[in-house]
Design a protein around this motif. Structure first.
Motif, PDB file in Angstrom:
ATOM      1  N   VAL A  87       0.834  -1.200   0.000  1.00  0.00           N
ATOM      2  CA  VAL A  87       0.000   0.000   0.000  1.00  0.00           C
ATOM      3  C   VAL A  87       0.873   1.257   0.000  1.00  0.00           C
ATOM      4  CG1 VAL A  87      -1.693   1.329   1.320  1.00  0.00           C
ATOM      5  CG2 VAL A  87      -1.895  -1.168   1.162  1.00  0.00           C
ATOM      6  N   ALA A  88       0.576   2.169  -0.906  1.00  0.00           N
ATOM      7  CA  ALA A  88       1.228   3.478  -0.940  1.00  0.00           C
ATOM      8  C   ALA A  88       0.200   4.542  -0.567  1.00  0.00           C
ATOM      9  CB  ALA A  88       1.791   3.756  -2.330  1.00  0.00           C
ATOM     10  N   LEU A  89       0.541   5.385   0.406  1.00  0.00           N
ATOM     11  CA  LEU A  89      -0.348   6.448   0.854  1.00  0.00           C
ATOM     12  C   LEU A  89       0.296   7.809   0.589  1.00  0.00           C
ATOM     13  CD1 LEU A  89      -1.458   4.940   4.289  1.00  0.00           C
ATOM     14  CD2 LEU A  89      -2.749   4.911   2.142  1.00  0.00           C
ATOM     15  N   TRP A  90      -0.454   8.855   0.821  1.00  0.00           N
ATOM     16  CA  TRP A  90       0.050  10.221   0.677  1.00  0.00           C
ATOM     17  C   TRP A  90       0.842  10.562   1.942  1.00  0.00           C
ATOM     18  CZ3 TRP A  90      -4.823   8.413  -0.244  1.00  0.00           C
ATOM     19  CH2 TRP A  90      -5.240   8.418  -1.578  1.00  0.00           C
ATOM     20  N   PRO A  91       2.157  10.659   1.865  1.00  0.00           N
ATOM     21  CA  PRO A  91       2.985  10.724   3.082  1.00  0.00           C
ATOM     22  C   PRO A  91       2.736  11.947   3.956  1.00  0.00           C
ATOM     23  CG  PRO A  91       4.309  11.138   1.114  1.00  0.00           C
ATOM     24  CD  PRO A  91       2.982  10.658   0.640  1.00  0.00           C
ATOM     25  N   THR A  92       2.282  13.066   3.380  1.00  0.00           N
ATOM     26  CA  THR A  92       2.097  14.269   4.189  1.00  0.00           C
ATOM     27  C   THR A  92       0.715  14.323   4.843  1.00  0.00           C
ATOM     28  OG1 THR A  92       1.331  15.525   2.262  1.00  0.00           O
ATOM     29  CG2 THR A  92       3.703  15.568   2.751  1.00  0.00           C
ATOM     30  N   LEU A  93      -0.186  13.410   4.453  1.00  0.00           N
ATOM     31  CA  LEU A  93      -1.517  13.368   5.052  1.00  0.00           C
ATOM     32  C   LEU A  93      -1.512  12.467   6.278  1.00  0.00           C
ATOM     33  CD1 LEU A  93      -3.865  13.032   1.935  1.00  0.00           C
ATOM     34  CD2 LEU A  93      -3.019  15.112   3.037  1.00  0.00           C
ATOM     35  N   THR A  94      -2.402  12.752   7.206  1.00  0.00           N
ATOM     36  CA  THR A  94      -2.573  11.848   8.335  1.00  0.00           C
ATOM     37  C   THR A  94      -3.350  10.612   7.887  1.00  0.00           C
ATOM     38  OG1 THR A  94      -4.678  12.801   9.030  1.00  0.00           O
ATOM     39  CG2 THR A  94      -2.658  13.816   9.911  1.00  0.00           C
ATOM     40  N   GLY A  95      -3.337   9.598   8.726  1.00  0.00           N
ATOM     41  CA  GLY A  95      -4.112   8.414   8.411  1.00  0.00           C
ATOM     42  C   GLY A  95      -5.588   8.734   8.246  1.00  0.00           C
ATOM     43  N   GLN A  96      -6.111   9.625   9.115  1.00  0.00           N
ATOM     44  CA  GLN A  96      -7.516  10.002   9.019  1.00  0.00           C
ATOM     45  C   GLN A  96      -7.807  10.716   7.707  1.00  0.00           C
ATOM     46  OE1 GLN A  96     -10.002   9.237  11.404  1.00  0.00           O
ATOM     47  NE2 GLN A  96     -11.220   9.782   9.591  1.00  0.00           N
ATOM     48  N   GLU A  97      -6.903  11.601   7.299  1.00  0.00           N
ATOM     49  CA  GLU A  97      -7.091  12.309   6.030  1.00  0.00           C
ATOM     50  C   GLU A  97      -7.048  11.345   4.846  1.00  0.00           C
ATOM     51  OE1 GLU A  97      -5.302  16.706   7.237  1.00  0.00           O
ATOM     52  OE2 GLU A  97      -3.942  15.094   6.582  1.00  0.00           O
ATOM     53  N   CYS A  98      -6.188  10.332   4.936  1.00  0.00           N
ATOM     54  CA  CYS A  98      -6.160   9.308   3.883  1.00  0.00           C
ATOM     55  C   CYS A  98      -7.485   8.554   3.828  1.00  0.00           C
ATOM     56  CB  CYS A  98      -5.016   8.334   4.116  1.00  0.00           C
ATOM     57  SG  CYS A  98      -3.359   9.017   3.876  1.00  0.00           S
ATOM     58  N   LEU A  99      -8.029   8.202   5.006  1.00  0.00           N
ATOM     59  CA  LEU A  99      -9.308   7.497   5.043  1.00  0.00           C
ATOM     60  C   LEU A  99     -10.425   8.360   4.456  1.00  0.00           C
ATOM     61  CD1 LEU A  99      -9.126   5.828   8.584  1.00  0.00           C
ATOM     62  CD2 LEU A  99      -9.074   4.655   6.378  1.00  0.00           C
ATOM     63  N   ASP A 100     -10.410   9.642   4.787  1.00  0.00           N
ATOM     64  CA  ASP A 100     -11.447  10.533   4.258  1.00  0.00           C
ATOM     65  C   ASP A 100     -11.330  10.668   2.739  1.00  0.00           C
ATOM     66  OD1 ASP A 100     -12.417  10.923   6.811  1.00  0.00           O
ATOM     67  OD2 ASP A 100     -11.321  12.797   7.140  1.00  0.00           O
ATOM     68  N   LEU A 101     -10.096  10.742   2.259  1.00  0.00           N
ATOM     69  CA  LEU A 101      -9.898  10.866   0.814  1.00  0.00           C
ATOM     70  C   LEU A 101     -10.368   9.611   0.090  1.00  0.00           C
ATOM     71  CD1 LEU A 101      -8.816  12.642  -1.450  1.00  0.00           C
ATOM     72  CD2 LEU A 101      -6.537  11.694  -1.036  1.00  0.00           C
ATOM     73  N   LEU A 102     -10.036   8.445   0.647  1.00  0.00           N
ATOM     74  CA  LEU A 102     -10.453   7.180   0.032  1.00  0.00           C
ATOM     75  C   LEU A 102     -11.966   7.016   0.078  1.00  0.00           C
ATOM     76  CD1 LEU A 102      -7.649   4.889   1.506  1.00  0.00           C
ATOM     77  CD2 LEU A 102      -7.936   5.509  -0.908  1.00  0.00           C
ATOM     78  N   ALA A 103     -12.590   7.512   1.138  1.00  0.00           N
ATOM     79  CA  ALA A 103     -14.054   7.416   1.241  1.00  0.00           C
ATOM     80  C   ALA A 103     -14.749   8.243   0.165  1.00  0.00           C
ATOM     81  CB  ALA A 103     -14.510   7.867   2.619  1.00  0.00           C
ATOM     82  N   GLY A 104     -14.067   9.275  -0.322  1.00  0.00           N
ATOM     83  CA  GLY A 104     -14.675  10.153  -1.310  1.00  0.00           C
ATOM     84  C   GLY A 104     -14.618   9.642  -2.732  1.00  0.00           C
ATOM     85  N   VAL A 105     -13.871   8.554  -2.979  1.00  0.00           N
ATOM     86  CA  VAL A 105     -13.723   8.072  -4.352  1.00  0.00           C
ATOM     87  C   VAL A 105     -14.451   6.751  -4.591  1.00  0.00           C
ATOM     88  CG1 VAL A 105     -11.521   9.228  -4.653  1.00  0.00           C
ATOM     89  CG2 VAL A 105     -11.539   6.881  -3.808  1.00  0.00           C
TER      90      VAL A 105
END
Length: 300
Positions: A87-105
């Protein structure tokens, strides 16, 4: 075409130069099934998944996700959530921000269930993703996938980096997804994991599907081991090898013998009734033994 199937392929093939990575794959996974996709490294599992996701164009054949062609990525991805092995995530985002971004797509997310999963997977959502270990990045992707309302979850080696406690949590989530009617397509080399959660498996070898069967059916195709303990020696039992369905008889000691049984146990039980038997143990083959048997290997 079966438009009720969650996933379907017809003659799906992929060639890289002279290498045929996937060869004429015909597979149907009904909606609501937990399906295990097995094969060693290089068998073509990840190539197949990339074609299902529309990330690779097939050399031949086609794939459909709930009736939409897989190469129509925008339409097909409305039906699925995907967890890769790395898994590759956006390194400057928090885990919560990553979850919110993924929920939007995706097709929608159960936020209450997502919050529950964050706790169950012991995820620290306020940390930046760039500080996460491999296992924590995997947790973010798993939480996002299991919380989604997508009817199909495509999981490619999803537990890499997870410790045994988190693997147990993963299995609980698979069961909960199945209870909700979601379809799970699980590609894994961890045979115990597949054995624990899947209702049916497909075995891929050198790009070709060599077997598709339910676990119980698959085990019936393979021999069971029967261990017989005796109160006194019974040399006449050596004749068990002549009975139908008995593949092999080994005398471990005067008071113990083992045999491999491929057919119904009736004839063997009838013969054993004449001996002074103390105990009989019947062991079904594990999924690992079945899998290795397809490759002509014997597990250690």
């Amino acid at each position: 075409m079966d438009t009720t199937a969650a996933l379907r392929t017809e003659h799906l093939s992929k060639r890289f130069g002279t290498t045929l990575a996937v060869d004429g794959l015909d597979l149907t996974v009904p909606a609501g099934e937990v399906f295990g996709f097995l094969g060693p490294n290089g068998a073509g599992k990840s190539t197949t998944i990339r074609m299902l996701l529309g990330l690779l164009r097939p050399t031949g054949g086609a794939a459909w996700i709930f009736g939409d062609r897989a190469d129509d990525v925008q339409r097909a991805h409305r039906h699925l959530a995907y967890v890769p092995a790395d898994v590759a995530l956006w390194p400057t985002l928090t885990g919560q921000e990553c979850l919110d971004l993924l929920a939007g797509v995706g097709p929608g997310t159960d936020l209450a269930y997502r919050d529950e999963l964050v706790g169950r997977f012991a995820l620290e959502p306020d940390r930046r993703a760039g500080t996460y270990s491999t296992g924590n990045r995997q947790k973010v992707a798993l939480v996002a996938a299991f919380a989604t309302r997508a009817p199909l979850l495509v999981l490619d080696e999803p537990t890499s980096g997870l410790d045994p406690l988190m693997e147990r949590e993963f299995r609980r989530c698979i069961a909960e997804a199945a209870d909700r009617g979601q379809t799970v397509f699980l590609s894994s080399h961890q045979l115990a994991e597949v054995d624990a959660v899947c209702t049916r498996v497909g075995i891929l070898r050198r790009g070709r599907l060599v077997e598709v069967a339910g676990l119980a059916e698959l085990r019936r195709l393979r021999r069971s081991e029967v261990v017989v303990d005796l109160a006194r020696p019974a040399p006449e039992l050596r004749r068990l090898a002549e009975l139908p369905g008995v593949a092999d008889v080994r005398e471990v000691s005067d008071l113990r013998l083992t045999l491999a049984l491929t057919g119904p146990p009736g004839p063997v039980l009838g013969a054993l009734a004449e001996a002074d038997v103390v105990r009989i143990d019947v062991r079904e083959p594990s999924l690992e033994e079945i899998f290795l048997d397809y490759y002509g290997e014997v597990p250690a």
